[in-house]
Design an enzyme around this catalytic site. Structure first.
Site, PDB file in Angstrom:
ATOM      1  CE  LYS A 162       9.746  -2.155   3.334  1.00  0.00           C
ATOM      2  NZ  LYS A 162       8.870  -3.244   2.463  1.00  0.00           N
ATOM      3  NE  ARG A 168      -1.768  -3.296   3.032  1.00  0.00           N
ATOM      4  CZ  ARG A 168      -1.523  -4.500   2.030  1.00  0.00           C
ATOM      5  NH1 ARG A 168      -2.558  -5.222   1.994  1.00  0.00           N
ATOM      6  NH2 ARG A 168      -0.427  -4.402   1.315  1.00  0.00           N
TER       7      ARG A 168
HETATM    8  N1  BES Z   1       6.401   0.469   0.764  1.00  0.00           N
HETATM    9  C1  BES Z   1       6.310  -1.036   0.679  1.00  0.00           C
HETATM   10  C2  BES Z   1       5.947  -1.341  -0.816  1.00  0.00           C
HETATM   11  C3  BES Z   1       7.091  -1.053  -1.817  1.00  0.00           C
HETATM   12  C4  BES Z   1       8.113  -2.255  -2.034  1.00  0.00           C
HETATM   13  C5  BES Z   1       7.238   0.242  -2.475  1.00  0.00           C
HETATM   14  C6  BES Z   1       9.140  -2.126  -2.769  1.00  0.00           C
HETATM   15  C7  BES Z   1       8.383   0.145  -3.501  1.00  0.00           C
HETATM   16  C8  BES Z   1       9.264  -0.909  -3.716  1.00  0.00           C
HETATM   17  C9  BES Z   1       5.006  -1.566   1.221  1.00  0.00           C
HETATM   18  O1  BES Z   1       4.726  -0.831   2.444  1.00  0.00           O
HETATM   19  C10 BES Z   1       5.395  -2.756   1.677  1.00  0.00           C
HETATM   20  O2  BES Z   1       6.201  -3.030   2.296  1.00  0.00           O
HETATM   21  N2  BES Z   1       4.427  -3.567   0.999  1.00  0.00           N
HETATM   22  C11 BES Z   1       4.603  -5.135   1.413  1.00  0.00           C
HETATM   23  C12 BES Z   1       3.254  -5.842   1.379  1.00  0.00           C
HETATM   24  C13 BES Z   1       3.281  -7.301   2.080  1.00  0.00           C
HETATM   25  C14 BES Z   1       3.818  -6.992   3.411  1.00  0.00           C
HETATM   26  C15 BES Z   1       1.701  -7.679   2.016  1.00  0.00           C
HETATM   27  C16 BES Z   1       5.138  -5.465  -0.048  1.00  0.00           C
HETATM   28  O3  BES Z   1       4.826  -5.156  -1.138  1.00  0.00           O
HETATM   29  O4  BES Z   1       5.925  -6.557   0.101  1.00  0.00           O
HETATM   30 MN    MN Z   2       5.993  -1.553   4.106  1.00  0.00          MN
END
Ligand code: BES
Ligand code: MN
Ligand code: ZN
Length: 496
Positions: free
Chosen positions: A273, A347
């Site tokens: 990230k 997931r």
């Molecule tokens: N934990 C994150 C989702 C999230 C993002 C929660 C911002 C709270 C605030 C999750 O693991 C994630 O990174 N999801 C990705 C999925 C994508 C890679 C398909 C996302 O939402 O960007």
């Molecule tokens: Mn994630």
């Protein structure tokens, strides 16, 4: 903070709170206070354009005729719109105003104002609001000046239904102890709450009457949990699966199962990230935090239900041992997954946690909670959590529990057309969909691991943490979800 209930009477010390509705009408108790103060309250309201709207308030110090240091008048809005949430917000407003004001004791005089609630309910809702807003997470502030520290210790609510209110509030307090645990867990940084310490903390809930089992990496790998284990393999902390059981129902009753995403820190892994805002990912264990708080709430109020809480605890780190984009993992269900993005890790954790849960406990239903997608925040912001289910009765039950508890949820779709978007050329599925519908393809992924057991998924990514204060919480961890699920259980599954 200590909340008590007694017959309504003007106090001889401390702070007194009374109410008015809009258009400006003092409640019966407020009229008594106003009269004792020689009409100072109604005159103050008049010169201050106080109409009794929700959120309005005026404060008089040392009013003549009363033995109190403060007399506060609070608006509740239109009498015919009054409900639990208005009263909870009013109670919370009192705490917010007085918590660190120097006041130590407040007396709140409640009246029955709405036909939808009985008198005890009015008092209980005020008490719940008062207590919920008293939460602080300040264990790491070592230099807070004495003058900023909370002073308010006691709230006494005056109501003629005090015996009944006291009884009902015991249940409320038990549930709020769960809400506070959830807030604590979510507030803790990831160097303190990691999979190992989180599992230890859950083990400690044995003293609350929960049955606890913790699986480590060896046990999980024997069970074939390749999806969950793949996420944690880059971390120096051992991944865990923690199981909490509350057996308050009939011996042969199938349990209700609650499954939580417990990513104690989500760096994204090798699909790293961006730096800005990454600290927020300490609350990527929010779903697990809700499940643990809920289980504590059920045990504290001795719910007449069998429930099982299962949380997958992992840390998603980039390292030499981390999983790579393109890796193919085999889940406990036997289904294979191509991990195209290591940041779509929640997931993967839930896939094995859900499969394990249905296989081990044959539950009546499964509800999973997860800070699963940023996309749900794009859809719903921070007002509603999004939920997904193809069972109409489950959907209705969750929706009404949301309305009744104030933890609001909004239904999102599931369908075969979305399911196709995670089909994969070289494995049974991939862990990301296409460009659109990110929250829905994530839900479809989870559904493939439910084995037909009635299931709902609640994406709480927008709800567990708040950058601004809300009616019932200060900024930070909200405790969202505990009261929702407690209400869902008592409203639809618990015999009383
Ligand atoms: N934990 C994150 C989702 C999230 C993002 C929660 C911002 C709270 C605030 C999750 O693991 C994630 O990174 N999801 C990705 C999925 C994508 C890679 C398909 C996302 O939402 O960007
Ligand atoms: Mn994630
Ligand atoms: Zn995550």
């Amino acid at each position: 903070m200590q909340i008590s209930f007694s017959a309504p009477a003007l106090p001889d010390a401390g702070t007194l709170v009374v109410f008015a509705t809009d258009p400006f009408t003092l409640t019966a108790q407020a009229q008594i206070a106003d009269k004792a103060a020689g009409g100072a309250l109604s005159r103050a309201a008049k010169v201050n354009r106080f109409n009794g709207k929700a959120g309005e308030s005026i404060t008089l110090f040392f009013p003549d005729g009363l033995d109190v240091e403060r007399l506060i008048l609070i608006g509740l809005g239109a009498a015919d719109k009054l409900d639990r949430s208005v009263l909870e917000a009013a109670g919370a407003g009192i705490t917010k105003q007085l918590l660190s004001s120097g006041a130590t004791k407040v007396t709140v005089l409640a009246d029955k104002l709405s036909d939808n609630l009985d008198e005890a309910d009015h008092a209980v809702a005020l008490g719940a609001g008062l207590l919920l807003r008293s939460y602080r997470f300040d264990k790491y502030r070592t230099k807070e000046p004495e003058s900023k520290k909370p002073t308010l210790k006691n709230a006494s609510i005056g109501t003629s239904a005090h015996a009944e209110a006291k009884k009902r509030f015991a249940r409320e307090e038990a549930v709020i102890s769960g809400v506070f645990l959830t807030r604590d867990l979510i507030s803790e940084p990831a160097n303190i709450i990691h999979p190992e310490s989180f599992a230890d903390l859950i083990t400690g809930l044995q003293s609350d009457g929960l049955e606890i089992t913790v699986l480590g990496e060896k046990e999980m790998s024997e069970l074939g949990m390749g999806a969950l284990l793949g996420v944690g393999q880059g971390s120096t902390r051992e991944s865990k699966l923690a199981i909490m059981r509350w057996n308050g129902g009939g011996k042969d009753d199938k349990p209700l199962a609650f499954v939580g995403k417990g990513v104690t820190f989500d760096t994204g892994g090798i699909s790293l990230k961006p730096a800005a805002g990454m600290e927020q990912m300490k609350w990527d264990m929010g779903g697990a935090g809700i499940v643990v708080g809920l289980m504590k709430a059920l045990a504290s109020r001795k719910a007449k239900i069998n429930a099982v809480g299962v949380v997958g605890l992992v840390e998603n780190m980039p390292s030499g041992s981390a999983q790579r984009p393109g890796d193919i993992v085999t889940s406990m269900s036997g289904q294979t997954i191509e991990v195209l993005n290591t940041d779509a890790e929640g997931r993967l954790v839930l896939a094995d946690a859900l499969w394990y849960t249905q296989k081990t406990f044959s539950p009546k239903l499964m509800v999973d909670l997860a800070t699963l997608t940023g996309a749900i925040i794009v859809s719903l912001g921070h007002e509603y959590a999004g939920y997904f289910t193809d069972k109409e009765d489950l959907s209705d039950q969750l929706y009404s529990a949301g309305k009744a508890s104030g933890d609001k949820v909004w239904r999102m779709p599931v369908s075969d057309a979305y399911d196709k978007l995670i089909d994969c050329d070289i494995a049974d599925m991939k862990n990301i969909g296409g460009k659109g519908a990110g929250s829905i393809t994530a839900a479809q992924f989870l559904k493939r691991f439910t084995n037909g057991v009635p299931w709902a998924h609640i994406d709480v990514a927008g709800m567990v943490w708040s950058e601004k204060e809300g009616a019932l919480f200060d900024k930070g961890a909200t405790g969202f979800g505990v009261r929702l699920l407690d209400r869902f259980i008592s409203g639809s599954y618990e015999s009383d």
